[in-house]
Scaffold this motif. Structure first.
Motif, PDB file in Angstrom:
ATOM      1  N   LEU A  52      41.803  89.150  23.114  1.00  0.00           N
ATOM      2  CA  LEU A  52      41.512  88.844  21.715  1.00  0.00           C
ATOM      3  C   LEU A  52      40.427  89.768  21.167  1.00  0.00           C
ATOM      4  CD1 LEU A  52      42.186  86.761  19.453  1.00  0.00           C
ATOM      5  CD2 LEU A  52      40.290  85.382  20.330  1.00  0.00           C
ATOM      6  N   SER A  53      39.461  90.121  21.992  1.00  0.00           N
ATOM      7  CA  SER A  53      38.302  90.887  21.528  1.00  0.00           C
ATOM      8  C   SER A  53      38.672  92.275  21.034  1.00  0.00           C
ATOM      9  CB  SER A  53      37.272  91.002  22.650  1.00  0.00           C
ATOM     10  OG  SER A  53      37.784  91.759  23.738  1.00  0.00           O
ATOM     11  N   SER A  54      39.753  92.835  21.539  1.00  0.00           N
ATOM     12  CA  SER A  54      40.137  94.185  21.114  1.00  0.00           C
ATOM     13  C   SER A  54      40.589  94.231  19.659  1.00  0.00           C
ATOM     14  CB  SER A  54      41.255  94.720  22.013  1.00  0.00           C
ATOM     15  OG  SER A  54      42.423  93.927  21.879  1.00  0.00           O
ATOM     16  N   GLN A  55      40.815  93.069  19.043  1.00  0.00           N
ATOM     17  CA  GLN A  55      41.245  93.006  17.641  1.00  0.00           C
ATOM     18  C   GLN A  55      40.076  92.931  16.667  1.00  0.00           C
ATOM     19  OE1 GLN A  55      44.385  90.052  16.972  1.00  0.00           O
ATOM     20  NE2 GLN A  55      44.727  89.958  19.191  1.00  0.00           N
ATOM     21  N   PHE A  56      38.842  92.823  17.189  1.00  0.00           N
ATOM     22  CA  PHE A  56      37.679  92.624  16.329  1.00  0.00           C
ATOM     23  C   PHE A  56      36.549  93.543  16.787  1.00  0.00           C
ATOM     24  CE2 PHE A  56      40.136  88.738  16.413  1.00  0.00           C
ATOM     25  CZ  PHE A  56      40.213  88.379  15.073  1.00  0.00           C
ATOM     26  N   GLY A  57      36.199  94.491  15.967  1.00  0.00           N
ATOM     27  CA  GLY A  57      35.133  95.419  16.318  1.00  0.00           C
ATOM     28  C   GLY A  57      33.882  95.174  15.501  1.00  0.00           C
ATOM     29  N   GLY A  58      32.865  95.990  15.760  1.00  0.00           N
ATOM     30  CA  GLY A  58      31.637  95.928  14.996  1.00  0.00           C
ATOM     31  C   GLY A  58      30.961  94.578  15.060  1.00  0.00           C
ATOM     32  N   ILE A  59      30.372  94.163  13.944  1.00  0.00           N
ATOM     33  CA  ILE A  59      29.626  92.909  13.892  1.00  0.00           C
ATOM     34  C   ILE A  59      30.525  91.711  14.164  1.00  0.00           C
ATOM     35  CG2 ILE A  59      28.401  91.364  12.303  1.00  0.00           C
ATOM     36  CD1 ILE A  59      27.044  93.829  11.145  1.00  0.00           C
ATOM     37  N   GLN A  60      31.767  91.771  13.724  1.00  0.00           N
ATOM     38  CA  GLN A  60      32.675  90.653  13.984  1.00  0.00           C
ATOM     39  C   GLN A  60      32.883  90.449  15.477  1.00  0.00           C
ATOM     40  OE1 GLN A  60      36.171  91.546  11.641  1.00  0.00           O
ATOM     41  NE2 GLN A  60      35.280  90.643   9.796  1.00  0.00           N
ATOM     42  N   GLY A  61      32.804  91.533  16.228  1.00  0.00           N
ATOM     43  CA  GLY A  61      32.960  91.431  17.676  1.00  0.00           C
ATOM     44  C   GLY A  61      31.778  90.824  18.388  1.00  0.00           C
ATOM     45  N   PHE A  62      30.657  90.600  17.687  1.00  0.00           N
ATOM     46  CA  PHE A  62      29.492  89.968  18.310  1.00  0.00           C
ATOM     47  C   PHE A  62      29.808  88.549  18.801  1.00  0.00           C
ATOM     48  CE2 PHE A  62      25.741  92.305  16.032  1.00  0.00           C
ATOM     49  CZ  PHE A  62      26.283  93.523  16.391  1.00  0.00           C
ATOM     50  N   VAL A  63      30.821  87.933  18.213  1.00  0.00           N
ATOM     51  CA  VAL A  63      31.159  86.552  18.563  1.00  0.00           C
ATOM     52  C   VAL A  63      31.492  86.422  20.050  1.00  0.00           C
ATOM     53  CG1 VAL A  63      32.930  84.770  18.247  1.00  0.00           C
ATOM     54  CG2 VAL A  63      31.861  85.857  16.245  1.00  0.00           C
ATOM     55  N   PHE A  64      32.197  87.385  20.604  1.00  0.00           N
ATOM     56  CA  PHE A  64      32.687  87.245  21.984  1.00  0.00           C
ATOM     57  C   PHE A  64      31.559  87.337  23.013  1.00  0.00           C
ATOM     58  CE2 PHE A  64      36.073  88.887  19.274  1.00  0.00           C
ATOM     59  CZ  PHE A  64      37.000  87.867  19.419  1.00  0.00           C
ATOM     60  N   PRO A  65      30.663  88.329  22.943  1.00  0.00           N
ATOM     61  CA  PRO A  65      29.519  88.287  23.868  1.00  0.00           C
ATOM     62  C   PRO A  65      28.647  87.054  23.676  1.00  0.00           C
ATOM     63  CG  PRO A  65      29.739  90.467  22.885  1.00  0.00           C
ATOM     64  CD  PRO A  65      30.682  89.575  22.148  1.00  0.00           C
ATOM     65  N   ASP A  66      28.589  86.528  22.450  1.00  0.00           N
ATOM     66  CA  ASP A  66      27.772  85.333  22.225  1.00  0.00           C
ATOM     67  C   ASP A  66      28.327  84.131  22.984  1.00  0.00           C
ATOM     68  OD1 ASP A  66      25.408  84.540  20.303  1.00  0.00           O
ATOM     69  OD2 ASP A  66      26.812  82.860  20.258  1.00  0.00           O
ATOM     70  N   VAL A  67      29.644  84.052  23.116  1.00  0.00           N
ATOM     71  CA  VAL A  67      30.240  83.000  23.948  1.00  0.00           C
ATOM     72  C   VAL A  67      29.722  83.111  25.378  1.00  0.00           C
ATOM     73  CG1 VAL A  67      32.391  82.157  24.972  1.00  0.00           C
ATOM     74  CG2 VAL A  67      32.321  82.740  22.537  1.00  0.00           C
ATOM     75  N   VAL A  68      29.680  84.342  25.886  1.00  0.00           N
ATOM     76  CA  VAL A  68      29.225  84.566  27.261  1.00  0.00           C
ATOM     77  C   VAL A  68      27.748  84.210  27.393  1.00  0.00           C
ATOM     78  CG1 VAL A  68      28.967  86.294  29.085  1.00  0.00           C
ATOM     79  CG2 VAL A  68      30.950  86.367  27.561  1.00  0.00           C
ATOM     80  N   GLU A  69      26.945  84.632  26.422  1.00  0.00           N
ATOM     81  CA  GLU A  69      25.515  84.329  26.469  1.00  0.00           C
ATOM     82  C   GLU A  69      25.258  82.827  26.526  1.00  0.00           C
ATOM     83  OE1 GLU A  69      21.484  85.041  23.753  1.00  0.00           O
ATOM     84  OE2 GLU A  69      23.369  86.008  23.203  1.00  0.00           O
ATOM     85  N   GLN A  70      26.032  82.059  25.771  1.00  0.00           N
ATOM     86  CA  GLN A  70      25.806  80.619  25.719  1.00  0.00           C
ATOM     87  C   GLN A  70      26.365  79.867  26.927  1.00  0.00           C
ATOM     88  OE1 GLN A  70      26.135  78.386  21.909  1.00  0.00           O
ATOM     89  NE2 GLN A  70      27.251  80.209  21.236  1.00  0.00           N
ATOM     90  N   PHE A  71      27.556  80.269  27.363  1.00  0.00           N
ATOM     91  CA  PHE A  71      28.292  79.419  28.301  1.00  0.00           C
ATOM     92  C   PHE A  71      28.561  80.066  29.662  1.00  0.00           C
ATOM     93  CE2 PHE A  71      29.604  78.303  23.928  1.00  0.00           C
ATOM     94  CZ  PHE A  71      29.096  77.009  23.895  1.00  0.00           C
ATOM     95  N   GLY A  72      28.096  81.307  29.854  1.00  0.00           N
ATOM     96  CA  GLY A  72      28.376  81.980  31.116  1.00  0.00           C
ATOM     97  C   GLY A  72      27.180  82.231  31.994  1.00  0.00           C
TER      98      GLY A  72
END
Length: 356
Positions: free
Chosen positions: A72-92
């Protein structure tokens, strides 16, 4: 920038997630994220809210959620792509091996520089070797993450106090990247070194002295890294670039000693030096800004750098008194300084008047 994380983005993210995970409720995701408080949220709060609810509504163990989010992450770059690492920061954070691998994937489409920092703090024995490996990657996004993610004072990011105190564990990574072919990476290295200069200036200066003269790209890194110490008129930084004290006569002329908010302070500098003298010239101006507390705020601005051969030089400049997000102006007495090769040579006072 917060408008990039708008309702349309949330809708597109939900639809894309539903295509990969048919049980995902895209409509419910959008209505949960975009409540009545959402428009008032700033950028980081919006990213955090989207990431939190995305993970919650996937309702999967962390590793399985990552398997959905990676394509899914390959469809969203730049600032919009910040969402995916934020999932990892919170829950990983409790699964660092999985988390580091997926952060390396996400950074190739956006950046994981913020999300990796809690892992550096909690698991230095795992993250430092991983950063060293990324520094040798063929992918310039991964190489940049090795430098940017470990900056001691990354803007917007969590500080890394252990590296503010002792950045030496990071120096092999910077050594690896000091002649990187990518400007994207080299700029990160320069900013990283500038961070170090704020806490450990002598260490950074020693490193820059070793690097300077090895390669044009590395010389650019050194110059950009030393920008803070150069503005502070640090003698060792000035000497490294050949800026020697100059016996110069200087005049500073203001078009007016009063300026109103929204107007420009216009000024002219005249420099005279002995006819036999030629050399490098670094010209700056500085302003002591009035402040709300009454204590002057000293700010230095770059003007020019050049080889000077003529005995007299006349230059014009102006400064616009307009509030910025990083600088607010207050009415009152100000002082303008002229700085030549790190030496204040003359100054003039002026009055900033309110706009009504």
């Amino acid at each position: 920038m917060k408008d990039l994380i708008d309702v349309a983005f949330v809708q597109r993210l939900g639809d894309a997630c539903q295509q990969l995970q048919p049980t995902f409720d895209s409509t419910g995701f959008v209505t949960t994220v975009v409540d009545e408080n959402y428009p008032a949220l700033e950028l980081k709060a919006r990213i955090r809210r989207v990431a939190t609810i995305l993970f919650q509504q996937l309702a999967l163990p962390f590793a399985e959620a990552c398997d959905v989010l990676k394509p899914l992450s390959s469809q969203f770059g730049g600032i919009q792509g910040f969402v995916f690492p934020d999932v990892v920061e919170q829950f990983g954070l409790e699964q660092p091996l999985i988390a580091l691998a997926v952060l390396g994937h996400f950074t190739q489409f956006s950046t994981s520089e913020f999300a990796i920092r809690p892992f550096i703090i909690r698991y230095p024995e795992l993250t430092l070797p991983q950063l060293a490996l990324w520094a040798q990657s063929d992918n310039h996004h991964l190489r940049r993450l090795a430098s940017e993610g470990s900056r001691p004072r990354l803007p917007w990011g969590q500080a890394l106090p252990q590296f503010k105190k002792d950045p030496s564990p990071l120096l092999p990574i910077l050594e690896q990247l000091k002649q990187d072919p990518s400007d994207y990476v080299r700029r990160s290295v320069a900013n990283h070194l500038n961070d170090i200069s704020k806490d450990q200036p002598e260490l950074m200066l020693e490193l820059c002295q070793r690097w300077f003269g090895q390669h044009p790209d590395t010389d650019w890194i050194v110059k950009h890294a030393l920008r803070g110490l150069l503005k502070q008129r640090h003698p060792q930084a000035l000497q490294l670039f050949g800026y020697q004290p100059v016996a110069v006569q200087a005049q500073l002329q203001l078009a007016s000693n009063r300026v109103a908010m929204g107007e420009r302070l216009v000024f002219e500098a005249v420099l005279r030096q002995p006819a036999e003298h030629t050399g490098k010239l670094r010209l700056e101006y500085a302003i002591d800004f009035a402040s709300k507390t009454g204590k002057a705020r000293h700010k230095v601005f770059q003007w020019l750098e050049r080889i000077v051969s003529e005995p007299e030089l006349t230059l014009q400049r102006s400064y616009l008194f307009k509030d910025l997000t990083t600088r607010k102006h207050y009415a009152g007495e100000h002082r303008l300084y002229l700085i030549v090769n790190g030496q204040i040579v003359t100054s003039q006072s002026f009055l900033l008047e309110s706009d009504g």
